[in-house]
Scaffold this active site. Structure first.
Site, PDB file in Angstrom:
ATOM      1  N   ARG A   1      41.531  16.232  93.247  1.00 56.77           N
ATOM      2  CA  ARG A   1      42.205  17.099  92.515  1.00 56.77           C
ATOM      3  C   ARG A   1      41.960  18.003  92.290  1.00 56.77           C
ATOM      4  O   ARG A   1      40.423  19.050  92.846  1.00 56.77           O
ATOM      5  CB  ARG A   1      42.606  16.723  90.725  1.00 56.77           C
ATOM      6  CG  ARG A   1      43.338  15.092  90.977  1.00 56.77           C
ATOM      7  CD  ARG A   1      42.928  14.884  88.784  1.00 56.77           C
ATOM      8  NE  ARG A   1      43.846  14.249  88.929  1.00 56.77           N
ATOM      9  CZ  ARG A   1      43.307  12.350  88.444  1.00 56.77           C
ATOM     10  NH1 ARG A   1      41.650  12.766  89.254  1.00 56.77           N
ATOM     11  NH2 ARG A   1      43.466  11.404  88.542  1.00 56.77           N
TER      12      ARG A   1
ATOM     13  N   ASP B   1      79.103   6.664  75.171  1.00 60.68           N
ATOM     14  CA  ASP B   1      79.741   7.558  74.595  1.00 60.68           C
ATOM     15  C   ASP B   1      79.626   8.571  74.689  1.00 60.68           C
ATOM     16  O   ASP B   1      80.191   8.931  73.064  1.00 60.68           O
ATOM     17  CB  ASP B   1      80.368   6.052  73.404  1.00 60.68           C
ATOM     18  CG  ASP B   1      78.542   6.294  72.999  1.00 60.68           C
ATOM     19  OD1 ASP B   1      77.567   6.591  73.382  1.00 60.68           O
ATOM     20  OD2 ASP B   1      78.031   5.741  71.856  1.00 60.68           O
TER      21      ASP B   1
ATOM     22  N   ASP C   1      63.428   6.236  72.938  1.00 61.73           N
ATOM     23  CA  ASP C   1      63.782   7.668  73.287  1.00 61.73           C
ATOM     24  C   ASP C   1      62.397   8.737  72.667  1.00 61.73           C
ATOM     25  O   ASP C   1      62.277   9.726  73.464  1.00 61.73           O
ATOM     26  CB  ASP C   1      65.371   8.182  72.477  1.00 61.73           C
ATOM     27  CG  ASP C   1      65.670   7.663  70.799  1.00 61.73           C
ATOM     28  OD1 ASP C   1      64.725   6.745  70.908  1.00 61.73           O
ATOM     29  OD2 ASP C   1      66.353   7.986  70.478  1.00 61.73           O
TER      30      ASP C   1
END
Length: 726
Positions: free
Chosen positions: A419, A548, A635
């Site tokens: 990095r 849905d 979630d």
């Protein structure tokens, strides 16, 4: 005869010159010794180092070498090239921890280190797969007077079958030496092992091989940890006190000289430097004429209040070069002024401490006030913010300290793929970069803006189907949703993740039109399957949708357009919140519509595909197990992971009032109190496993521009939204 005279004259001249030369060297050495003795009140001989040794970081100064000018570190005969076997790391960077020796149980602090490694993605239980080896023998405290000192360490280590003279081993150490000298000797030969040590000096530090650690308390959080105390962009840059210090001054023994001289700078106005003689059991035997006055002044000020109300905080050496004060000052957002000549600062290989600390010279103590007064307000603010960045990313918990240590070694192993230092010294930091995902920075969501890159112009819609149903496909909400998605001008493809027990329809029966539609049947029916990094997802943007959800094409396009401005966030429609419930002594989950929110549900949200990788491969096993056990809260976990790395809230979009009404009551589980109880349990479980609450509240809501204004249709960007509900 003349020749003899000439040779005698030449010999006499040579003798005279030699006498003059060596006499001058002796005189110079004598003068130098006198000079050292003159400074002995302020520092020991070993503390007097060359100017280049005072600079902050090996990567930010010319590397010291012994011999050839090839920038190869040769201290103690060890470099990564000479003492490390890179072939063990060719498959993967894995860490093996030795089994616990029942006859030498580790201290609680060292057990935290071992537990963190064993719970991480670095760990392997198979030594044949390991790149790095960590002892279970407690090496943290090598002070012979300590109760945690492990005796007979040389014999114990030599009995280890994998020791191999320490090659590819990391030894963690916080304390070495004992009263009165406090040397850096550990009491055993570390051999070819990498020494991760606190209070290590330039003299004993094998640059590019050893790692300097911060000294941390036994009470330092194992995971998570509290944020720094400084609020972002807080003005003014200066505080009540310019420079402060409150601590012990040792009236006897090593570490006394610098602290005993601080009273010269104390003015009780903008510079408050307080010391107490109360240290150890024998301080009264050594007390001087200033002790009573100093002790009284010391008790007048609260340590925490003084530190938080100071712009600069003095960090002098303790008995050893490092001290607990370094981390305490970082967390407080006070700029550290270091007085410890020759100290190799923590993680100096990758952290540019010149951005957040002032390094003063113990020999020039009286110059410290002028140094701190020369820093302008803009510099002060930048430095204070950098202290918070360093604290939050690398030092707020033992977990971050250990992970940072391992990642420094991992960067050495990767060598040409390490990095950049800019990543280590900027937000969100090196620990947020996982090279198993990519080694190209623009592939990560949080570098797009800083690198001047634009986010992708297309998204992949991932629809989760968990119910199926017996109705004909063309009458289902899934059919309507696919139809609306297919009309979007930004969609690349549609992936239907099928976790229902019902038989999945054929792809040709879904109305994708020219947009490819793929059905992926999840083998384990896990709720986490929707967040798996499927090979079909080739765009950076993932539009996660429940089967849905009744979103129009305009709502889909608007959400994606907003996400392109915030590519590191979760951007979506249904929002929820969390709060602390005193009556339950825990966190609670709520769907009440208030002026703030902290979660955006992934049933109708856009996020970067990197978060799928983090969710699947970087989540601690306990978090994923909770989701699997409850078949819920995936979630919430996604919001936890994103907020933990970005330290920012999600972005909520204005949804239709009818959003809730469009879902049938039979399917509306959110009205069930047990649903909220289970979600609250998930919140508290996640917080317990992560060690902190990463979610952040926000009041921001974004609406589609011109969707309700009384203007011509040609000027409306989202023309269909105003027709909804009319």
């Amino acid at each position: 005869m003349q020749a003899k005279k000439r040779y005698l004259l030449l010999f006499s001249c040579c003798a005279f010159l030699s006498f003059g030369y060596f006499g001058y060297r002796h005189f110079k050495s004598h003068r130098q010794n006198k000079w050292y003795q003159h400074l002995s009140h302020y520092s020991e001989d070993l503390d007097l180092v060359h100017d280049e040794d005072i600079s902050p970081s090996p990567r930010f100064r010319n590397r010291r070498t012994t011999g050839d000018h090839d920038n190869t570190v040769t201290f103690k005969g060890c470099t990564m090239e000479s003492c490390f076997d890179f072939t063990l790391c060719e498959k993967d960077f894995k860490v093996y921890v030795y089994p616990i020796d029942d006859n030498a149980s580790p201290s609680s602090s060292y057990m935290k280190v071992l537990n963190i490694i064993q719970d991480s993605n670095y760990y392997t239980s198979d030594p044949s797969q390991a790149c790095i080896f960590v002892l279970s023998l407690d090496t943290l405290d090598r002070d012979t007077l300590s109760k945690e000192y492990v005796r007979n360490m040389p014999h114990r280590i030599q009995r280890l079958p994998l020791w191999n003279n320490g090659q590819n081993h990391i030894i963690f150490n916080l304390y070495s030496g004992t009263f009165p000298e406090y040397t850096e000797d550990l009491g055993f030969d570390v051999g070819k092992a990498i020494l991760a040590k606190a209070s290590i000096s330039h003299e004993n530090f094998r640059m590019g091989f050893d790692i300097s650690l911060p000294l941390f308390h036994k009470t330092h959080p194992e995971r998570g940890g509290d944020d720094g105390y400084l609020e972002s962009n807080k003005f003014p840059g200066t505080k009540k006190y310019l420079l402060s210090f409150k601590g012990k001054r040792y009236v006897y023994g090593i570490g006394s000289e610098t602290r005993n001289s601080l009273y010269h700078l104390h003015n009780e106005r903008d510079i408050v430097l307080l010391t107490t003689c109360k240290h150890g059991d024998s301080w009264k035997e050594y007390k001087d004429e200033r002790c009573d006055h100093d002790n009284a002044e010391y008790d007048r000020y609260d340590y925490e209040v003084l530190m938080r109300n100071s712009t600069f905080c003095l960090v002098p050496r303790g008995r050893r070069l490092g001290s607990f004060r370094f981390l305490e000052v970082l967390q407080a957002g006070c700029i550290p002024v270091l007085l410890a000549n020759g100290w190799e600062l923590p993680f100096s290989e990758v952290i540019d401490w010149s951005q957040s600390t002032i390094q003063a010279d113990e020999r020039l103590l009286l110059q410290v006030p002028d140094i701190v007064r020369s820093i302008n307000a803009s510099q002060m603010l930048q430095m204070r913010q950098q202290t918070q960045l360093m604290w939050n990313q690398y030092f707020s918990s033992i977990q971050k300290i250990v992970h940072s240590t391992l990642e420094i070694v991992a960067d050495r192993v990767r060598r040409h793929r390490a990095r950049p230092l800019s990543v280590w010294n900027s937000s969100p930091g090196a620990l947020a970069i996982n090279y198993s995902f990519s080694d190209y920075l623009p592939h990560f969501p949080f570098y797009l803006t800083s690198l001047g890159m634009t986010s992708c112009t297309r998204y992949t819609a991932v629809i989760s189907v968990s119910h199926g149903g017996s109705n004909p496909v063309h009458t289902t909400p899934l059919y309507k949703l696919v139809k609306n998605i297919a009309r979007s001008k930004y969609v690349e493809r549609i992936v239907v993740v099928w976790t229902s027990n019902q038989v999945a329809p054929t792809e040709s029966r879904l109305p994708g039109g020219s947009i490819p539609v793929h059905i992926v049947v999840a083998t384990d029916n896990s709720i986490s399957a929707r967040h798996h990094p499927h090979s079909l997802v080739t765009t950076d943007a993932v539009f996660s949708l429940d089967e849905d959800v009744s979103l129009t094409t305009d709502e889909l396009d608007f959400a994606f357009t907003v996400w392109r401005t915030f590519p590191d966030r979760i951007v979506g429609y249904p929002a929820r919140s969390h709060h602390w419930d005193d009556s339950k002594s825990g966190w609670s989950y709520t769907s009440r519509w208030t002026n703030s929110y902290s979660l955006v549900l992934t049933g109708a949200a856009v996020y970067h595909r990197y978060w799928q990788h983090v969710y699947t491969y970087q989540s601690p096993s306990g978090l994923l197990s909770t989701v699997k056990t409850t078949s819920n809260c995936d979630d919430i976990l996604m919001n936890f992971l994103v907020s933990a790395i970005t330290r920012r809230p999600p972005i909520k979009l204005t949804q239709r009032k009818q959003y809730k009404d469009n879902v049938s009551e039979a399917r509306w589980i959110w009205t069930d109190p047990s649903h909220f109880h289970q979600r609250s349990v998930c919140l508290n479980t996640f917080v317990s496993l992560m060690g902190h609450m990463p979610l952040r509240h926000s009041n921001l809501r974004l609406d589609p521009v011109l969707f309700k204004d009384k203007v011509s249709m040609q000027r409306k960007k989202y023309r269909q939204i105003e027709k909804i509900g009319s």
